[in-house]
Design a protein around this motif. Structure first.
Motif, PDB file in Angstrom:
ATOM      1  N   ASP A  79      34.994 100.794  83.192  1.00  0.00           N
ATOM      2  CA  ASP A  79      34.635 100.973  81.797  1.00  0.00           C
ATOM      3  C   ASP A  79      33.125 101.026  81.629  1.00  0.00           C
ATOM      4  N   THR A 153      40.215  98.301  72.769  1.00  0.00           N
ATOM      5  CA  THR A 153      39.312  98.183  73.908  1.00  0.00           C
ATOM      6  C   THR A 153      39.069  99.559  74.505  1.00  0.00           C
ATOM      7  N   GLU A 154      38.258  99.599  75.558  1.00  0.00           N
ATOM      8  CA  GLU A 154      38.077 100.844  76.286  1.00  0.00           C
ATOM      9  C   GLU A 154      39.335 101.161  77.093  1.00  0.00           C
ATOM     10  N   THR A 157      40.307  99.119  80.367  1.00  0.00           N
ATOM     11  CA  THR A 157      40.631  97.740  79.993  1.00  0.00           C
ATOM     12  C   THR A 157      42.039  97.699  79.420  1.00  0.00           C
ATOM     13  N   TRP A 158      42.353  98.642  78.534  1.00  0.00           N
ATOM     14  CA  TRP A 158      43.688  98.691  77.936  1.00  0.00           C
ATOM     15  C   TRP A 158      44.748  98.904  79.010  1.00  0.00           C
ATOM     16  N   GLN A 161      45.557  95.907  81.140  1.00  0.00           N
ATOM     17  CA  GLN A 161      46.278  94.853  80.443  1.00  0.00           C
ATOM     18  C   GLN A 161      47.789  95.053  80.497  1.00  0.00           C
TER      19      GLN A 161
END
Length: 233
Positions: A79, A153-154, A157-158, A161
């Motif tokens: 990111d 989020t970016e 990152t997403w 998760q």
């Protein structure tokens, strides 16, 4: 030619540190008087400096000395915030919108979706030292259960998760463009300012899971790439 000499003089002052990053240049009228030239000739010199990424223009505010560029490696699953931190830069994000929506024709093609498919769509701004440098739009082939845009989020990152989505293959393409309309306004740029457009497609196990378009002020980044080479013996 006079505009070349003006451009070289300003460039030399930037390189010698006499003009620092983020510093505002005198007005075009003042610069024209300093160099005893016309505004037309001066603007030719400023346009060359802008093309080389040494200065940038903010709409209705004037010309500024461009900060150092951030290095952006192609085909990496990192990111922006992580890359900026690695390069000792101050970076931040602001979310414009984040929602589940029907995929349009272009996004459906990228993600190989059928009719009436929904995607999670996010639009955000990236900042370096509080200066907006990049507009981001991305789409994920999976709806988001939490619709709080402040929690957006970016992209990577997403994706990280989500369970079992830790290994990605990223395909990038880079084109030159210019800032227009809402994009120019969001990036505080005059219409027609040069831009770099990076189109990314993200795959997991050969299946497309996300697509992203980033529109950068061209003076804000250097695109890098590396590849291993094995000579035959």
């Amino acid at each position: 030619m006079q505009y070349i000499k003006i451009k070289e003089t300003i460039a030399e002052q930037i390189e010698q540190g006499m003009l620092s990053a983020g510093q505002k240049l005198p007005s075009e009228r003042q610069l024209a008087e300093t160099f005893t030239t016309t505004r037309v000739t001066l603007r030719e010199a400023l346009s060359l400096l802008e093309t080389e990424g040494l200065i940038y223009r903010e709409d209705r505010r004037g010309w500024f000395i461009a900060p150092p560029r951030i290095e952006f490696p192609l085909s990496t699953a990192e990111d922006f915030l992580t890359l900026a931190q690695q390069q000792a830069r101050q970076a931040s994000l602001s979310v414009i919108r984040a929602k589940n929506t029907l995929a349009n024709k272009q996004v459906s093609g990228w993600l190989q979706l059928g009719p009436f498919a929904e995607v999670y769509a996010v639009e955000l701004l990236r900042y370096l030292e509080k200066r907006p440098v990049c507009l981001v739009r991305y789409w994920v082939a999976e709806k988001h259960t939490a619709m709080d845009s402040d929690a957006a989020t970016e992209l990577f990152t997403w994706l990280r998760q989500q369970e079992s989505q830790h290994h990605f293959c990223v395909h990038d393409s880079v084109t030159l463009g210019c800032l227009t309309g809402e994009t120019a306004v969001l990036l505080h740029a005059a219409p027609g300012t040069p831009a770099l457009v990076i189109e990314r497609k993200v795959y997991r196990d050969a299946a497309p899971v996300a697509a992203e378009i980033t529109i950068w002020r061209h003076d804000s980044l250097t695109v890098t790439s590396s590849a291993a080479y094995h000579a035959d013996h």
